[in-house]
Design a protein around this motif. Structure first.
Motif, PDB file in Angstrom:
ATOM      1  N   GLU A  90       0.943  -1.344  -0.131  1.00 15.53           N
ATOM      2  CA  GLU A  90       0.041  -0.044  -0.051  1.00 15.53           C
ATOM      3  C   GLU A  90       0.799   1.201   0.145  1.00 15.53           C
ATOM      4  O   GLU A  90       0.532   2.202  -0.496  1.00 15.53           O
ATOM      5  N   MET A  91       1.932   1.343   0.691  1.00 15.17           N
ATOM      6  CA  MET A  91       2.651   2.427   0.585  1.00 15.17           C
ATOM      7  C   MET A  91       3.579   2.822  -0.655  1.00 15.17           C
ATOM      8  O   MET A  91       3.869   3.738  -0.636  1.00 15.17           O
ATOM      9  N   ASN A  92       3.789   1.686  -1.248  1.00 14.57           N
ATOM     10  CA  ASN A  92       4.494   1.786  -2.681  1.00 14.57           C
ATOM     11  C   ASN A  92       3.365   1.843  -3.487  1.00 14.57           C
ATOM     12  O   ASN A  92       3.974   1.927  -5.131  1.00 14.57           O
ATOM     13  N   ALA A  93       2.273   1.874  -3.596  1.00 15.15           N
ATOM     14  CA  ALA A  93       1.273   2.008  -4.313  1.00 15.15           C
ATOM     15  C   ALA A  93       1.344   3.645  -5.043  1.00 15.15           C
ATOM     16  O   ALA A  93       1.529   4.406  -4.504  1.00 15.15           O
ATOM     17  N   GLU A  94       0.778   3.300  -6.535  1.00 13.51           N
ATOM     18  CA  GLU A  94       0.765   4.630  -7.261  1.00 13.51           C
ATOM     19  C   GLU A  94      -0.104   5.834  -6.447  1.00 13.51           C
ATOM     20  O   GLU A  94       0.241   6.901  -6.367  1.00 13.51           O
ATOM     21  N   LYS A  95      -1.220   5.066  -6.084  1.00 13.34           N
ATOM     22  CA  LYS A  95      -2.227   5.931  -5.381  1.00 13.34           C
ATOM     23  C   LYS A  95      -2.445   5.095  -4.258  1.00 13.34           C
ATOM     24  O   LYS A  95      -3.031   4.388  -3.877  1.00 13.34           O
ATOM     25  N   GLN A  96      -1.852   6.017  -3.148  1.00  9.52           N
ATOM     26  CA  GLN A  96      -1.916   5.824  -1.766  1.00  9.52           C
ATOM     27  C   GLN A  96      -3.189   5.922  -1.019  1.00  9.52           C
ATOM     28  O   GLN A  96      -3.787   7.039  -1.236  1.00  9.52           O
ATOM     29  N   ASP A  97      -3.689   4.997  -0.391  1.00 11.57           N
ATOM     30  CA  ASP A  97      -5.015   5.094   0.390  1.00 11.57           C
ATOM     31  C   ASP A  97      -4.451   5.437   1.973  1.00 11.57           C
ATOM     32  O   ASP A  97      -4.178   4.369   2.764  1.00 11.57           O
ATOM     33  N   GLU A  98      -4.416   6.596   2.403  1.00  2.00           N
ATOM     34  CA  GLU A  98      -3.912   6.996   3.743  1.00  2.00           C
ATOM     35  C   GLU A  98      -4.505   6.452   4.803  1.00  2.00           C
ATOM     36  O   GLU A  98      -4.034   5.898   5.828  1.00  2.00           O
ATOM     37  N   GLU A  99      -5.807   6.246   4.812  1.00  2.85           N
ATOM     38  CA  GLU A  99      -6.808   5.761   5.802  1.00  2.85           C
ATOM     39  C   GLU A  99      -6.451   3.933   5.898  1.00  2.85           C
ATOM     40  O   GLU A  99      -6.012   3.723   6.985  1.00  2.85           O
ATOM     41  N   LYS A 100      -6.014   3.354   4.849  1.00  2.15           N
ATOM     42  CA  LYS A 100      -5.764   2.124   4.880  1.00  2.15           C
ATOM     43  C   LYS A 100      -4.299   1.925   5.424  1.00  2.15           C
ATOM     44  O   LYS A 100      -4.211   0.806   6.016  1.00  2.15           O
ATOM     45  N   ILE A 101      -3.355   2.732   5.037  1.00  2.00           N
ATOM     46  CA  ILE A 101      -2.163   2.827   5.368  1.00  2.00           C
ATOM     47  C   ILE A 101      -2.227   3.044   6.964  1.00  2.00           C
ATOM     48  O   ILE A 101      -1.411   2.129   7.839  1.00  2.00           O
ATOM     49  N   LYS A 102      -2.909   3.958   7.665  1.00  2.00           N
ATOM     50  CA  LYS A 102      -2.824   4.087   9.055  1.00  2.00           C
ATOM     51  C   LYS A 102      -3.497   2.876   9.704  1.00  2.00           C
ATOM     52  O   LYS A 102      -3.009   2.381  10.738  1.00  2.00           O
TER      53      LYS A 102
END
Length: 92
Positions: A53-65
């Motif tokens: 997820e952190m290396n995805a082109e379009k990051q989902d900050e909520e999912k990362i959190k």
């Protein structure tokens, strides 16, 4: 006595040492703790998902959190388990 024989003798003596025996017992207990091994597997899976997820082109900050929180939670559980505490103590 040659160097090979001396090295073998040293290895034999190390294996008799109480610290080495404690470490081996702790490692086996760790390896045989099914609940702990499941937690470690879950930790690794979530960590891989977090990396992805952190290396995805379009990051989902909520999912990362959310994944970060899960990683920390499981890490804390793994590191505070009785068998892991004994393993780390014996290893040190």
């Amino acid at each position: 006595m040659g160097i090979i024989e001396a090295t073998r003798n040293l290895g034999t003596e190390i294996q008799k040492d109480e610290r080495f025996i404690r470490f081996i017992k702790a490692k086996l207990a760790n390896d045989n703790d099914e609940a702990l091994q499941n937690q470690i597997g879950e930790f690794n899976t979530i960590r891989m998902n977090l990396d992805r997820e952190m290396n995805a082109e379009k990051q989902d900050e909520e999912k990362i959190k959310e994944l970060n929180e899960k990683v920390r939670e499981i890490y804390t559980a793994v590191m505070s388990s009785k068998t892991m505490l004994e393993y780390n103590t014996a290893k040190a």
